[in-house]
Design a protein around this motif. Structure first.
Motif, mmCIF file in Angstrom:
data_model
loop_
_atom_site.group_PDB
_atom_site.id
_atom_site.type_symbol
_atom_site.label_atom_id
_atom_site.label_comp_id
_atom_site.label_asym_id
_atom_site.label_seq_id
_atom_site.Cartn_x
_atom_site.Cartn_y
_atom_site.Cartn_z
ATOM 1 N N PHE A 236 0.828 -1.209 0.000
ATOM 2 C CA PHE A 236 0.000 0.000 0.000
ATOM 3 C C PHE A 236 0.862 1.259 0.000
ATOM 4 O O PHE A 236 2.051 1.229 0.336
ATOM 5 C CB PHE A 236 -0.920 0.005 1.235
ATOM 6 N N ASP A 237 0.237 2.360 -0.341
ATOM 7 C CA ASP A 237 0.851 3.684 -0.334
ATOM 8 C C ASP A 237 1.405 4.037 1.062
ATOM 9 O O ASP A 237 0.809 3.679 2.082
ATOM 10 C CB ASP A 237 -0.260 4.671 -0.725
ATOM 11 N N LEU B 193 -0.988 5.748 3.575
ATOM 12 C CA LEU B 193 -2.002 4.846 4.133
ATOM 13 C C LEU B 193 -1.378 3.916 5.169
ATOM 14 O O LEU B 193 -1.973 3.609 6.201
ATOM 15 C CB LEU B 193 -2.644 4.016 3.017
ATOM 16 N N GLY C 73 -7.404 -1.207 -8.023
ATOM 17 C CA GLY C 73 -7.268 -0.645 -6.686
ATOM 18 C C GLY C 73 -7.160 -1.719 -5.630
ATOM 19 O O GLY C 73 -7.412 -2.891 -5.883
ATOM 20 N N ASP D 292 -6.686 2.225 -1.862
ATOM 21 C CA ASP D 292 -5.532 2.660 -2.649
ATOM 22 C C ASP D 292 -5.895 2.382 -4.109
ATOM 23 O O ASP D 292 -5.657 1.297 -4.623
ATOM 24 C CB ASP D 292 -4.310 1.847 -2.206
ATOM 25 N N THR D 293 -6.530 3.365 -4.751
ATOM 26 C CA THR D 293 -7.042 3.123 -6.104
ATOM 27 C C THR D 293 -6.371 4.059 -7.107
ATOM 28 O O THR D 293 -5.658 4.999 -6.720
ATOM 29 C CB THR D 293 -8.564 3.373 -6.171
ATOM 30 N N LYS E 82 -6.288 8.005 -3.161
ATOM 31 C CA LYS E 82 -6.021 7.208 -1.965
ATOM 32 C C LYS E 82 -6.825 7.805 -0.819
ATOM 33 O O LYS E 82 -6.856 9.026 -0.652
ATOM 34 C CB LYS E 82 -4.532 7.254 -1.639
ATOM 35 N N GLN F 134 -8.663 6.995 3.386
ATOM 36 C CA GLN F 134 -8.708 6.135 4.556
ATOM 37 C C GLN F 134 -9.835 6.601 5.465
ATOM 38 O O GLN F 134 -10.349 7.697 5.286
ATOM 39 C CB GLN F 134 -7.370 6.172 5.301
ATOM 40 N N SER G 255 -13.818 5.205 3.351
ATOM 41 C CA SER G 255 -13.190 4.061 2.683
ATOM 42 C C SER G 255 -13.798 2.749 3.164
ATOM 43 O O SER G 255 -13.848 1.763 2.428
ATOM 44 C CB SER G 255 -11.690 4.032 2.965
#
Lengths: 437, 437
Positions: free
Chosen positions: A241-242, A245, A375, A388-389, A393, A395, A399
């Motif tokens: 993930f990013d 995030l 994503g 995370d698309t 992004k 949260q 989400s």
């Protein structure tokens, strides 16, 4: 009210369930596609392939498809086990003998035959012939040869695993309330360790944390201060993930009173705890192991080109370069020069692509397979998720709504699409079922 | 959205789930009621007894109440397992240590103590003291000491039994489709024997017959002519029902192509079939045993007056004449001079009566227990049921509607009252889930 009047509705709960007519002449002309496994990739082939054109045969040691992204939810009863599985026979085989509840044990491509061993009677071994073979057997959980993992840890791959975890959690809580259990033993029983900080490990911890907060605390108030969850990861959690995030997740988890993330490696699992690489021993009542993937024995034994992780190498059409009419998809395969993550999304798209490609006329060759990531989503507990698309992004609560909507619409049948929201509603209003059996 | 905001709703899903306050002074003054078991009788006491007045302690080897009249429906997936069970802890104990997942092994009334053995760790044995004792341990299935019953037959008493039966049915059908299975072995695998023509045996056969007709036939069309169900009863089936209803049932069952009623006695059960009293051997793939009741070992070991069936004799207040403050209810008890059937209805009413009687002031003695039968219902398959009530006797579709309405309103919580109709609807539209795990 007649039971027969309903057969159409029942039969068509999945696209291909209408029983196809058998005519001897077409049968002779039809090619035989043998699909190994019934996970995301294989199930996707089974549902999308043209069954008028082919005899489609499936060989798998389980008779249902499992919606893995929601598996963690069933370990604590947020969802029920049967709310996320779908019988394979509902995909509508042309003949009842086209599904084999068996393991594929060996490939003899010279004879175009797969050797099978019944999953119900190990003494029964027999060959199944094919014209086209699709290998979609998935992967095992990797133990990295760490002693005790197979014997004492619980995996989280199949629906049985979820059932075992649920039973263990409830057993440990009940044991902890029994009169002869010492304080030390109680602390051990109620220390739950999750090894592996990938999406499975993080989502399981999240679901378990919700279960603690929303149900177990009410039912076992005296254990409130004793329970503890440790999530162990040698590197970064949610590494795919990013970064933003990831650090959001770490921040949220660190705020939790009875949960910790531990950067460490496990060197042994015993029946009473784990040993870390620094030699320290951590007593615990359950170890859930979700630390990576390893090839299945069928893939291990295959004499074809593989990558360093033991995955079968395939070309851009998902075909094995060295074998005619043999394809591999999902976690057990890797496209040469285009390594993709081992996710449900990749496998599902590969399966759909392959079904379409196989149904084409021989005169029009298919385009190569191209994977476009739509994503990634992950639930992190307390009504919060990560998204995370490609469009952005995010949260938190929004989400979480996205997470629930995305998965509930992705479910394989109307039966599941009705039951999953119903389970969520029941959990919200009445709490989770803590019956142990 | 906060998880804590919901605790009231969650906690009150059953009448007594609100956690009661503990104050040391009242605690000292409160009498201790110990309830053994958590079936219909004991659960009824647990739900209805005044928990402000008493410390209520429950000792049981299972942690949930089971809605037995619908158990047969779960063996084939008409209903799901968790749709008919309710966690005992949801009845709201004053202290989490008031529920023991243990067997009661021995009564020492001189010391007012019950000896217990943990159901989770057999090495753990300990005493629990009481002021008032309620014995509601139910009964075992009777094997009549017929060899092989314990080893090879499946019972239908607990939710685990239903799970085992469901798995066996699906296993046998899958095995029957496998290539190396002979015709003879296939006929054996798909011959299902039910021993005992009481309501449990008849309802299980009925549910299984529906499963065959509505699902298995569609999924395994080639086995259509091979499957067979035999219902064995030495005397009359449904002997507690009205003669007219009984002969209606026999007529309906006799019309069924793949089902028979056999008037015979079983003398042995093996892993491949049964032997009848005339010496003939009947190969079969599953034996479901539901032939009567036998006392549990705790009751067997009790040194008190019992009747010829081993039930504890109690007076009209459900009290053991020889022991102060000890009561017995449900299948393990019999009222002197007023023998009642071993049904859920009797046990439930006795439990409610006892809870009320115990809550009375000592100065106002309770009236004796009087049982008024409200009626009997039984499902016989294909949307038909029997209703034998005080206002009349009926059979067929209308009685089936009555059967479903009566049981769905009788369920112990809103969670179940929502889920059971949902399961019925899913089964009607999509068929039963045949996933095997």
């Amino acid at each position: 009210m007649s039971s027969k009047g309903l057969s159409f509705i029942r039969g068509s709960s999945l696209c291909f369930s209408v029983r196809l007519s058998r005519s001897a002449s077409t049968k002779a002309a039809r090619q035989k596609i043998v699909v190994l496994g019934c996970g995301w990739g294989s199930y996707s082939v089974l549902r999308s392939v043209n069954k008028k054109k082919f005899d489609v045969i499936c060989i798998s040691p389980r008779n249902h498809f499992l919606f893995t992204p929601l598996l963690a939810s069933t370990t604590v009863g947020t969802l029920e086990f049967r709310s996320i599985i779908e019988p394979i026979r509902n995909t509508g085989f042309r003949d009842e003998h086209h599904f084999h509840l068996s393991y594929a044990t060996h490939l003899d491509h010279a004879q175009k035959v797969v050797q099978c061993r019944s999953a119900l009677d190990p003494s029964m071994t027999y060959p199944v012939s094919y014209d086209i073979l699709v290998i979609g057997v998935g992967a095992n959980s990797s133990t990295f040869n760490i002693p005790g993992v197979n014997e004492h840890a619980l995996f989280l791959k199949e629906i049985q695993d979820a059932r075992e975890i649920r039973k263990r959690i409830l057993t440990n809580f009940e044991l902890a309330t029994q009169p002869l259990v010492s304080e030390e033993e109680k602390r051990r029983l109620l220390h739950f360790v999750v090894v592996g900080g990938g999406p499975t490990g993080v989502e399981f911890s999240a679901e378990f944390y919700d279960f603690l907060q929303q149900d177990l605390e009410r039912l076992y108030p005296d254990e409130r201060s004793t329970v503890h969850i440790t999530l162990i990861e040698a590197n970064e959690i949610l590494s795919s993930f990013d970064t933003k995030l990831r650090s959001y997740t770490e921040k949220i988890i660190k705020k939790r009173e009875r949960m910790q993330i531990l950067k460490a490696s496990v060197t042994e699992v015993t029946d009473t705890g784990i040993t870390l690489s620094d030699g320290s021993v951590m007593p615990c009542g359950m170890v859930v192991w979700s630390a990576g993937l390893a090839p299945r024995s069928f893939v291990n034994d295959l004499n074809v080109d593989k990558n360093s992780r033991g995955q079968i190498l395939v070309d851009e059409y998902l075909k094995l370069p060295s074998l005619d009419s043999v394809y591999a998809i999902g976690d057990c395969a890797s496209v040469i020069g285009n390594d993709m993550p081992c996710t449900a999304q990749v496998a599902e798209k590969q399966g759909r692509y392959l079904a379409k490609a196989l149904s084409r006329k021989a005169s029009t060759p298919p385009p190569p397979f191209v994977f476009k990531q739509t994503g990634m989503l992950a639930y992190i507990g307390d009504y919060r998720a990560l998204a995370d698309t490609s469009v952005g992004k995010s949260q938190g609560y929004a989400s979480w709504i996205l997470w629930r909507s995305a998965y509930s619409t992705k479910l394989g049948s109307w039966r599941l699409r009705m039951q999953v929201p119903m389970d969520w509603m029941k959990t919200f209003f009445f709490g989770r079922d803590t019956s142990r059996f």
